[in-house]
Design a protein around this motif. Sequence first.
Motif, short mmCIF file in Angstrom:
data_model
loop_
_atom_site.label_atom_id
_atom_site.label_comp_id
_atom_site.label_asym_id
_atom_site.label_seq_id
_atom_site.Cartn_x
_atom_site.Cartn_y
_atom_site.Cartn_z
N SER A 42 0.89 -1.14 -0.05
CA SER A 42 -0.01 0.04 0.04
C SER A 42 0.67 1.22 0.03
CB SER A 42 -0.87 0.12 1.09
OG SER A 42 -0.17 0.02 2.33
N VAL A 51 -3.11 10.91 -8.97
CA VAL A 51 -2.09 10.02 -9.00
C VAL A 51 -1.52 9.55 -10.46
CG1 VAL A 51 -1.55 7.52 -8.28
CG2 VAL A 51 -2.96 8.95 -6.89
N CYS A 56 0.23 3.78 -10.47
CA CYS A 56 -0.81 2.72 -10.38
C CYS A 56 -0.42 1.46 -11.00
CB CYS A 56 -1.99 3.39 -10.79
SG CYS A 56 -2.75 4.93 -10.07
N PHE A 209 -6.02 -4.21 -7.50
CA PHE A 209 -5.74 -2.96 -7.26
C PHE A 209 -6.76 -2.19 -6.64
CE2 PHE A 209 -5.19 1.50 -8.85
CZ PHE A 209 -4.26 1.77 -7.95
N GLN A 210 -6.77 -1.38 -5.63
CA GLN A 210 -7.73 -0.39 -5.33
C GLN A 210 -7.15 0.91 -4.88
OE1 GLN A 210 -9.50 -2.29 -1.93
NE2 GLN A 210 -10.17 -4.04 -2.84
N MET A 211 -7.97 2.11 -5.00
CA MET A 211 -7.58 3.40 -4.82
C MET A 211 -8.81 3.94 -3.97
SD MET A 211 -5.71 6.20 -7.10
CE MET A 211 -7.00 6.33 -8.52
N THR A 213 -9.80 7.93 -2.30
CA THR A 213 -9.49 9.60 -1.86
C THR A 213 -10.20 9.74 -0.46
OG1 THR A 213 -9.06 10.04 -4.24
CG2 THR A 213 -9.45 11.85 -2.67
N LYS A 267 -4.47 10.48 -0.98
CA LYS A 267 -4.59 9.18 -1.79
C LYS A 267 -4.09 7.94 -1.13
CE LYS A 267 -6.19 11.52 -5.45
NZ LYS A 267 -7.98 11.51 -5.77
N LEU A 269 -3.29 3.77 -2.16
CA LEU A 269 -3.39 2.94 -3.26
C LEU A 269 -3.07 1.47 -2.44
CD1 LEU A 269 -2.57 5.57 -4.52
CD2 LEU A 269 -1.57 4.45 -6.34
N GLN A 270 -3.58 0.65 -2.92
CA GLN A 270 -3.38 -0.95 -2.44
C GLN A 270 -3.33 -2.01 -3.37
OE1 GLN A 270 -4.85 -2.55 1.73
NE2 GLN A 270 -6.29 -3.55 0.25
N TRP A 271 -2.35 -2.84 -3.56
CA TRP A 271 -2.41 -4.04 -4.46
C TRP A 271 -2.13 -5.31 -3.50
CZ3 TRP A 271 0.53 0.42 -4.73
CH2 TRP A 271 0.54 1.15 -5.76
#
Length: 350
Positions: A42, A51, A56, A209-211, A213, A267, A269-271
């Motif tokens: 993350s 971003v 990403c 993948f998730q993002m 805000t 922001k 971000l997570q994978w």
Amino acid sequence: MLSPEIWNFKAPDSLVKVEKGNIVNNNCFNTIQKLHHNHLVSVVLPDTLRVPQNICETLKNDCEYYKISNVGLDELVNINFINAFVRKGIFISLSINERIDCDDCMCITPNGFLLLSLTKETYESLGLEGTPSHYYNTKQRYVVSINLLSNHFKPGKKNYDRTKDRLLTLKKMTLLINWEPPHLDICPSSVAKYFDDLKFDVQVCLPDFQMRTNYTIKVPNFTMDNIHEFVEWLGMFSLESDLGGGGESYLSTYETPQPYQEYGQVKFLQWRGFFSSQQINKLLEVLISHLKDEEKPWISLYVQGFSDVVVGWDLQEHHYYTNGDNGYVIVLNSEDYMVYQHMCSKKSYK
């Protein structure tokens, strides 16, 4: 009323190591290289409206991995497999749906070690040399290490032939595999084709993948003096916990550490997937480049390993008897970096 035994039960032990340095030296890459099997990644970007696409896509493009069902471990010491994938490029693998505290587990590290964590019953019937687990004084588990890249590990040699023969006696496992070819003109799916040609059930897996805000967020200033409070805030923010501090109950109240800044957009971000340390390195390089291009107060990178993997840091034995921690946080600004490394307790159990 709580029983005294439950009331006095201590929290699992953990080890925390903090490293600080100058971003020019890039020594934080050394920590990344020591954790081989990575599951969750993350990134937190404060004061960010948009971003960049390359951030990403770093852990999305060419980051496919494969799930192979019912694999006999003797297939992993096949000399054709070793020469084609373990010796060339970067190959990692681990068993899934097996519990490190009570089942038989395996993994392959980037430096070519096939590692087995076995129950006492399996180890005694296997007939290969191993060592008792560090975490179980009663010798209920054993670890077997096989160097696939040894010059003496090849067909015709007594050790190789015996190892291959004994691995045939182990139960078949479901594996995750990740292979990065040595050259760009070689397709990473070659390893999937290899197992498919052997009639195994091969499934391609794509990272999730998730993002999101978050708006109008109080963000603590990053300094080397408040690192524990800062990492705690990162965890609260990542889990979408209440950061407002306005709860009625004292036990549920959290206050953002001071001093802090309020930003309009932050922001996250997570994978989720199966990532090698080299893939994490690429993401860190992109984040450092982003810091140089745009002025940001800081950027954070969190990486978590798998719970049921044979080794955590380097080739040190991992366990999940209590906590199974193996992760780290890297926080960067334009000049400095901080690595907050979380490791399993070294405590053994009676």
